[in-house]
Structure formats: structure tokens, C-alpha cells
Write an enzyme that holds these catalytic residues in place. Structure first.
Site: not given
Ligand code: 1CP
Length: 352
Positions: A80, A156
């Protein structure tokens, strides 16, 4: 052990190098995740999302799940963008149903508590996962490492959570730009170091996610989105001159034009609002592009989705388009819709 092809012979990397291919390579942002039952099972086994990120065996497993199921052309490391602030010493947790929560940085003085020299001790399991994923991937599948772009990571760190207006970071940009420059410089340094270690462990391409690039006026966009990304790419290329870098300045609108030239990015990942004809004429004519199906269309499925996919293919017939979504896949996406998408893409000939 597998017998991986040299990076330059993998279809995804060929597309990034501008080569013509019989069909567009495809991967989906957030392709490992909650829409897959096998991901939910592994995440439950890990205990929490962060435990999953820091467990090299399980992080490898969830990275490989969408590759096994769908045979995408690229795998993306499961991690992440917020692991880096945590490695710098900022407290981070993921609240069920709420997303990430960080102990927000409220003053310039608090920047002094961040510890760039300590990041690798914490991030070692991520590098271990990269090495294991690399060893286990099918020969023709490329491995993408990634980080958040400094502006998005800073939003963030300063806000303490996700949100829609990035008010805290913007107040720093407008109220104390020198302090924000200081944070940017620290994030540039640690991001270069973090990505360097991912590359040493086996990542062949890196993607920089600038999810909140779309909230800044022009002057601040140049200072906090263009400049830091340019510095990261320059510094990585000093060591890895041929490194392919994909930039994702989500929501940048007209700022997409010239972004690859200004930053040195190899390719641009297009969000779903970017008009296709404009992207073809202004961007793809100069650099490979990746994108840009609306992830909500993949949830909807049916003829609307199929037509939207066809429209994207028609606009980028010829070479070096990488099929992807315009933002991450949504948890409610039916996996069968991904299968339909892939059948359509794999049947597609790119010949005009
Ligand atoms: O499969 C993939 O693409 C690999 C892993 C990956 C990546 C590239 C994850 C796993 N997160 C990210 C990038 C990421 N994380 C971004 C940039 C891309 C985007 O805009 O989607 C951002 C903003 C985050 C921050 C983040 N992490 C958020 C968003 C929060 C918000 O409201 O602004 C969230 C919900 C997460 C959790 C997360 N990260 C990844 C997953 C699979 C999850 C869900 C967690 C779960 O419940 O299992």
C-alpha cells in the site's frame, strides 16, 4: 524455479517500449483485492490488512491470485502507498469499513520526527515479497513495483485519512509552502530509496500513484506533482537508465498533456474522465498510455461495458496501448465480468 523471459521480451514491457503487439497487454489496478473470494480468505488468515502486507508468503500469494485466475500480463506487488509513511515513523492503522487512519502531522516541527534512515528495517518484508513473487511468476508476466507520488502520500500524512478535498495538504501548500517543500524533499528521497530496493529485489517497472493530483491549481500542480515525480524518475534513471516508469496523475485533466515529457515518465495511466480522442491525439501519439475503463462499468457489465471496451480499443488501434481501468477495481466487481472483459480483449485483433 521458473525460466523468466528477459524483461524486454515480455509483452507488457514491449508495449512500454513502444512496440507493436497483436493485442493490448492488460492488467487492472488493484487486481488483487476484495472482489476475489481467495483474497478474502487469505486476508482473514493474515488477520488484518497490514499483517497481510508485511507477511511475504501471504503477500506473494495474493499478488499471484489474479495472475493464476486471469493470466494478466503484469503482476503488481501487493502493498500500500501508506506503508512508507508508517516506515518513516507515522502511526497507521486500517479501520474496518473506514480505510486508513494516520496520526496526522499538524505542524512543521513534527516533520522532524520522521526517520528516513529507518525505513528499510520496517519495509524488508515487502522486498522479500518482491523476490518471491518474481521467482514464482509465469515466464511472460512482468512485475510492477509501486509507490505513492509524494503529493498524494503527503495528503494522507497531513490529513490523517482519505477524504475529498485534501484540505490539510492544500493549507500547507497555500500557507507554508516551504514546509511542504521540506516534506516533499523527504518523500522524494525515501521514495527513491524504497523503489530502488523494490527494483533490486526484482521489480521490472514502477508505477507512481498520484491519486490526488487533480485538486491543485496550475502553479501548485507544477511544484507538488510535476517536480517531485520528475526528481524521483531522474534519480532512479541515474542507476537504471532503461527503467520503465508509469505515472498516474489521476484527475489531472488538461495537465496530462505534457506530463510525461515534463517528468520523464515512460507512459501515462489515464483516469476514466480523459476523453479518448484527445488522449489519442495529444498523449498516445508521443507516449504509451494505459487505461481507462471506468471501474463502475466493470461492475455493471453487459452491453454498456462491452461497448466501452470496444471504444477504447478502437481509439488505440495500432501499438503500445495497455488495457487497464481508469482507477482501481471496486470490491463489488463480479469476477465473471473480468472474465468477459478478457475474452473480448483476447479475441481483439489490433490490426486496423
Ligand atoms: O492489486 C493491487 O493493485 C496492489 C496493491 C495496492 C495498491 C497499488 C493496494 C492494496 N493499494 C494500492 C495503492 C493505493 N492505496 C492508493 C493509490 C491508488 C488508488 O487511488 O486506488 C491509495 C490512495 C491507497 C490508500 C488506501 N489503501 C485506500 C484509499 C483510502 C481513501 O479513502 O482515500 C484504501 C481503502 C486502502 C486499503 C487497501 N489497499 C490495498 C487493498 C487491497 C486495500 C483494501 C484493504 C482490505 O480491506 O483488504
Amino acid at each position: 524455479m521458473n525460466s523468466a523471459l528477459p524483461a524486454s521480451q515480455k509483452p507488457f514491457i514491449k508495449a512500454l517500449n513502444g512496440e507493436a503487439l497483436p493485442r493490448p497487454p492488460v492488467w487492472l489496478m488493484r487486481q488483487a483485492g476484495r472482489y476475489l473470494p481467495e483474497y478474502r480468505a487469505t486476508r482473514a488468515q493474515a488477520g488484518s490488512f497490514l499483517d497481510l502486507c508485511y507477511n511475504p508468503d501471504l503477500a506473494t500469494e495474493v499478488t499471484l491470485q489474479p495472475i493464476r485466475r486471469f493470466g494478466f500480463d503484469a503482476a503488481i506487488l501487493f502493498a500500500d502507498i501508506l506503508l512508507l509513511p508508517q516506515a518513516l515513523g507515522q502511526e497507521l492503522r486500517f479501520q474496518e469499513g473506514e480505510g486508513p487512519l494516520l496520526a496526522a502531522i499538524r505542524s512543521e516541527a513534527e516533520l522532524g520526527k520522521l526517520r528516513p534512515e529507518a525505513i528499510h528495517a520496517r519495509l524488508e518484508p515487502v522486498y522479500e515479497a518482491v523476490a518471491r513473487i518474481k521467482a514464482a511468476l509465469p515466464a511472460e508476466t512482468a512485475l510492477i513495483g509501486f509507490a505513492g507520488a509524494p503529493w498524494t502520500v503527503a495528503t494522507y500524512m497531513l490529513e490523517g485519512r482519505g477524504g475529498n478535498d485534501q484540505a490539510a495538504a492544500k493549507m500547507w501548500a497555500f500557507g507554508n509552502p516551504a514546509a511542504l517543500d521540506r516534506l516533499m524533499a523527504l518523500l522524494v528521497d525515501s521514495t527513491v530509496s524504497y523503489l530502488d530496493r523494490q527494483i533490486q529485489a526484482g521489480a521490472e517497472v514502477v508505477q507512481l500513484f498520484d491519486t490526488w493530483a487533480g485538486v491543485l491549481p496550475d502553479e501548485q500542480f507544477q511544484r507538488y506533482c510535476v517536480l517531485p515525480v520528475k526528481m524521483i524518475i531522474q534519480r532512479l534513471r541515474q542507476k537504471y537508465p532503461a527503467l520503465p516508469v508509469i505515472a498516474f496523475p489521476r484527475g489531472a485533466g488538461a495537465q496530462y498533456d505534457g506530463f510525461a515529457a515534463a517528468t520523464g515518465a515512460t507512459a501515462l495511466s489515464l483516469d476514466y474522465t480523459v476523453p479518448l480522442a484527445w488522449a489519442r491525439d495529444r498523449l498516445w501519439s508521443k507516449h504509451p498510455v494505459q487505461g481507462n475503463l471506468d471501474p463502475r462499468l466493470l461492475v455493471a457489465g453487459g452491453p454498456q461495458m462491452m461497448q466501452a471496451v470496444q471504444r477504447i480499443l478502437q481509439h488505440f488501434q495500432g501499438r503500445n496501448h495497455i488495457f487497464n481501468l481508469g482507477h482501481g477495481i471496486l470490491p463489488e466487481t463480479p469476477p465473471q465480468h473480468v472474465e468477459q472483459l478478457l475474452r473480448l480483449l483476447r479475441g481483439a485483433s489490433m490490426a486496423a
